[in-house]
Enzyme design. Structure first.
Site, PDB file in Angstrom:
ATOM      1  N   GLY A  79      19.449 -14.192  45.377  1.00 22.06           N
ATOM      2  CA  GLY A  79      20.122 -12.909  45.548  1.00 22.06           C
ATOM      3  C   GLY A  79      19.950 -12.074  44.291  1.00 22.06           C
ATOM      4  O   GLY A  79      19.508 -12.590  43.243  1.00 22.06           O
ATOM      5  N   GLN A 110      22.257  -5.544  38.038  1.00 20.36           N
ATOM      6  CA  GLN A 110      21.581  -6.539  37.192  1.00 20.36           C
ATOM      7  C   GLN A 110      20.264  -5.997  36.635  1.00 20.36           C
ATOM      8  O   GLN A 110      19.741  -6.511  35.650  1.00 20.36           O
ATOM      9  CB  GLN A 110      21.319  -7.835  37.968  1.00 20.36           C
ATOM     10  CG  GLN A 110      22.594  -8.599  38.321  1.00 20.36           C
ATOM     11  CD  GLN A 110      22.309  -9.851  39.112  1.00 20.36           C
ATOM     12  OE1 GLN A 110      22.153  -9.798  40.328  1.00 20.36           O
ATOM     13  NE2 GLN A 110      22.202 -10.984  38.454  1.00 20.36           N
ATOM     14  N   CYS A 159      23.677 -17.780  37.863  1.00 21.71           N
ATOM     15  CA  CYS A 159      23.491 -16.322  37.910  1.00 21.71           C
ATOM     16  C   CYS A 159      22.332 -15.974  36.993  1.00 21.71           C
ATOM     17  O   CYS A 159      22.278 -16.467  35.859  1.00 21.71           O
ATOM     18  CB  CYS A 159      24.769 -15.618  37.449  1.00 21.71           C
ATOM     19  SG  CYS A 159      24.622 -13.824  37.413  1.00 21.71           S
ATOM     20  N   LEU A 160      21.441 -15.113  37.480  1.00 22.51           N
ATOM     21  CA  LEU A 160      20.278 -14.738  36.669  1.00 22.51           C
ATOM     22  C   LEU A 160      20.696 -13.935  35.439  1.00 22.51           C
ATOM     23  O   LEU A 160      19.930 -13.818  34.493  1.00 22.51           O
ATOM     24  CB  LEU A 160      19.280 -13.938  37.522  1.00 22.51           C
ATOM     25  CG  LEU A 160      18.764 -14.684  38.758  1.00 22.51           C
ATOM     26  CD1 LEU A 160      17.863 -13.790  39.608  1.00 22.51           C
ATOM     27  CD2 LEU A 160      18.023 -15.966  38.368  1.00 22.51           C
ATOM     28  N   HIS A 219      29.055 -13.361  45.746  1.00 22.06           N
ATOM     29  CA  HIS A 219      28.598 -13.306  44.349  1.00 22.06           C
ATOM     30  C   HIS A 219      27.949 -11.947  44.057  1.00 22.06           C
ATOM     31  O   HIS A 219      28.212 -11.323  43.017  1.00 22.06           O
ATOM     32  CB  HIS A 219      27.610 -14.467  44.139  1.00 22.06           C
ATOM     33  CG  HIS A 219      26.975 -14.553  42.797  1.00 22.06           C
ATOM     34  ND1 HIS A 219      27.189 -15.596  41.926  1.00 22.06           N
ATOM     35  CD2 HIS A 219      26.093 -13.739  42.155  1.00 22.06           C
ATOM     36  CE1 HIS A 219      26.484 -15.417  40.823  1.00 22.06           C
ATOM     37  NE2 HIS A 219      25.802 -14.285  40.948  1.00 22.06           N
ATOM     38  N   GLU A 220      27.088 -11.479  44.994  1.00 24.72           N
ATOM     39  CA  GLU A 220      26.372 -10.211  44.747  1.00 24.72           C
ATOM     40  C   GLU A 220      27.321  -9.013  44.836  1.00 24.72           C
ATOM     41  O   GLU A 220      27.198  -8.066  44.046  1.00 24.72           O
ATOM     42  CB  GLU A 220      25.199 -10.052  45.730  1.00 24.72           C
ATOM     43  CG  GLU A 220      24.159 -11.170  45.705  1.00 24.72           C
ATOM     44  CD  GLU A 220      23.641 -11.507  44.312  1.00 24.72           C
ATOM     45  OE1 GLU A 220      23.675 -10.647  43.423  1.00 24.72           O
ATOM     46  OE2 GLU A 220      23.225 -12.665  44.116  1.00 24.72           O
ATOM     47  N   HIS A 255      29.082  -8.513  41.683  1.00 23.68           N
ATOM     48  CA  HIS A 255      28.295  -7.771  40.678  1.00 23.68           C
ATOM     49  C   HIS A 255      28.518  -6.263  40.817  1.00 23.68           C
ATOM     50  O   HIS A 255      28.557  -5.536  39.821  1.00 23.68           O
ATOM     51  CB  HIS A 255      26.803  -8.053  40.836  1.00 23.68           C
ATOM     52  CG  HIS A 255      26.308  -9.297  40.149  1.00 23.68           C
ATOM     53  ND1 HIS A 255      26.406  -9.504  38.788  1.00 23.68           N
ATOM     54  CD2 HIS A 255      25.682 -10.400  40.636  1.00 23.68           C
ATOM     55  CE1 HIS A 255      25.862 -10.672  38.466  1.00 23.68           C
ATOM     56  NE2 HIS A 255      25.423 -11.244  39.569  1.00 23.68           N
TER      57      HIS A 255
END
Ligand code: K1U
Ligand code: ZN
Length: 185
Positions: free
Chosen positions: A46, A51, A95-96, A137-138, A141
């Site tokens: 994702g 981000q 998480c990236l 999660h997204e 963000h």
């Protein structure tokens, strides 16, 4: 074009609340493509627009593509909203934007979402398990929330200390001459 870099904790832009997308323009479609390119390259399952430094309410998700022989099947959601949530699931998330850390997070096991697609068509999606976790999660963000905000204060502060040390060491390494530089004077 080179891939856009993923912002990393503690970049303050990860803490902004992203703005709704008023109209799906060519720029938004190009951003969605850039996000997919980054997600598949990292790799990830994702990604959210902030981000990459764009504070707009756009996410991409593809939770199946990393399995052997699986096809890519991305979902691109504009202005996603959770309209219903039920059950509980604990997932060991990464998480990236939060390098070198994973932790168990409790979330809803099933969610119903509303969003629009890149043609402006309304979507209603039901998700469960990892896909539901990834959507939550997204969408976090988009509200400036990271998964480390959803773990214990002790675990978070241990991670923050480790990350700050890592960044200090990276800065010191960049500032000091390498042995090669030293040899050349
Ligand atoms: O938002 C992000 O930073 C992407 C993140 C999404 C996510 C992971 C786990 C639980 C919820 C949301 C990632 O994709 S981290 C990488 C990852 O999970 C993965 C990478 C390769 C294969 C399988 C998973
Ligand atoms: Zn993330």
């Amino acid at each position: 074009m080179p891939l856009r870099p993923v912002l990393q904790f503690p970049d303050r832009r990860l803490r902004e609340v992203s703005k709704p997308i008023e109209a799906v323009t060519d720029e938004i479609r190009a951003l969605a493509q850039d996000m997919l390119d980054v997600m598949y390259d990292e790799p990830g399952i994702g990604l959210a627009a902030p981000q990459l430094g764009f504070p707009v309410r756009l996410i991409v998700v593809d939770v199946g593509w990393t399995e052997e022989d699986a096809e890519k099947s991305p979902r691109v959601l504009v202005n996603p909203e959770i309209v219903d949530a039920e059950g509980k699931i604990t997932w060991n998330e990464g998480c990236l934007s939060v390098p070198d850390f994973q932790a168990d997070v409790e979330r809803a096991e099933r969610v119903r979402l509303r969003a629009t697609d890149l043609d402006g068509n309304p979507l209603e999606i039901e998700a469960s398990g990892l896909e539901a976790v990834c959507f939550q999660h997204e969408i976090d963000h988009l509200d400036g929330v990271l998964f480390i905000d959803r773990i214990s204060r002790l675990k978070r502060s241990m991670y923050v200390r480790k990350r700050m040390k890592q960044l200090r060491e990276e800065r010191d390494d960049a500032a000091s001459p390498t042995s090669e530089d030293a040899r050349q004077g």
